[in-house]
Write an enzyme that holds these catalytic residues in place. Structure first.
Site, short mmCIF file in Angstrom:
data_model
loop_
_atom_site.label_atom_id
_atom_site.label_comp_id
_atom_site.label_asym_id
_atom_site.label_seq_id
_atom_site.Cartn_x
_atom_site.Cartn_y
_atom_site.Cartn_z
N GLY A 1 4.49 50.72 -5.08
CA GLY A 1 3.70 50.29 -3.94
C GLY A 1 4.51 50.06 -2.68
CD GLU B 1 2.19 55.41 -5.56
OE1 GLU B 1 3.00 56.07 -4.91
OE2 GLU B 1 2.36 54.20 -5.81
C1 5RP Z 1 4.70 54.37 -3.01
C2 5RP Z 1 5.56 54.19 -4.21
C3 5RP Z 1 6.81 54.99 -4.27
O1 5RP Z 1 6.82 55.75 -5.43
C4 5RP Z 1 7.97 54.06 -4.27
O2 5RP Z 1 7.88 53.24 -3.11
C5 5RP Z 1 9.30 54.79 -4.30
O3 5RP Z 1 9.48 55.46 -3.09
P1 5RP Z 1 10.85 56.20 -2.76
O4 5RP Z 1 10.93 57.37 -3.67
O5 5RP Z 1 10.72 56.59 -1.30
O6 5RP Z 1 11.97 55.21 -2.96
O7 5RP Z 1 5.27 53.46 -5.11
O8 5RP Z 1 3.60 53.50 -3.03
#
Ligand code: 5RP
Length: 237
Positions: free
Chosen positions: A97, A105
């Site tokens: 999140g 998701e």
């Molecule tokens: C978005 C998410 C993403 O999967 C999480 O924030 C990871 O992001 P990143 O790959 O940019 O580190 O849950 O809601």
């Protein structure tokens, strides 16, 4: 190796689990974006897949790359979802999140036969909670909702500041579904299952960022190689 290169390594490993004809869920975030880029190259080379996105941002990226897209209403069962995480532990429990897409998701991941998490090694933790836990909440009754979260979380040993996520321009962040995000700075979450149950009791909380019992496999890229964590009897391993 840069963090970006690690994200690419995890994304490319995830692509080896994609088979022709699969219906795929596409997560959100910078790691998933690498996967979508790599998938786009495979589609351009002739791979046949049909995908559902977990956010408007991923939808736009996938459309630009010419990836065939559907909706969860048209395609309500998916074979595999590939998504990132803000934190994951050794039991494949996740905090998600950070990008504000946790509700879509979770809907997409639970509509999938399998979920693969892709991450660089910085996301792997012994105990969840250093990353503030995001909750998607309705605007109505925000103060009452926040008070109830605070009380029920304290009952299961989780205390800390609960902040409305804001944007750079000073306005509250809105999710793709028009809701608010509360970031809960609880610190270590000793019993994620208990916290998840407690948060489900708050009517104003639409969904929380704990993903428990949803991921089947984690692909974690570190400078010395790619580590797979999954259930030993899982045929993904
Ligand atoms: C978005 C998410 C993403 O999967 C999480 O924030 C990871 O992001 P990143 O790959 O940019 O580190 O849950 O809601």
């Amino acid at each position: 190796m840069t963090q970006d290169a690690l994200k690419v390594a995890a994304a490319e490993r995830a692509l080896t689990f994609v088979e022709p004809g699969m219906r795929l869920g596409l997560g959100t975030g910078s790691t998933t974006a690498k996967f979508v880029d790599a998938l786009g190259r495979k589609v351009a080379a002739g791979l046949d897949v049909l995908c559902v996105a977990t956010s408007e941002a991923t939808q736009m990226q996938a459309e630009k790359l010419g990836i065939p897209m559907s909706t969860l209403d048209e395609t309500p069962f998916l074979d595999l979802t590939v998504d990132g995480a803000d934190e994951l532990d050794g039991e494949l429990r996740l905090i998600k999140g950070g990008g504000g897409a946790l509700l879509r998701e979770k809907i997409v991941a639970t509509a999938s036969g399998r979920m693969i998490v892709i991450a660089d090694a910085s996301k792997k933790v012994d105990t969840l909670g250093a990353f503030p836990l995001p909750l998607e909440v309705v605007t109505f009754g925000l103060t009452a909702t926040r008070n109830m979260i605070s009380a029920l979380a304290a009952d299961v040993g989780c205390e800390g500041e609960i902040k409305v996520r804001m944007q750079a321009d000073g306005s509250p962040f809105r999710t793709d579904s028009g809701n608010l995000i509360l970031d809960c700075h609880f610190g270590q979450i000793e019993d994620p299952e208990e916290l998840d149950e407690a948060l489900k009791l708050v009517p104003g909380v639409i969904e929380n960022g704990l993903f428990i019992g949803i991921a089947d496999l984690a692909i974690i890229a570190a400078p010395d190689g790619v580590l797979l964590i999954g259930a030993e009897d899982d045929d993904l391993l």
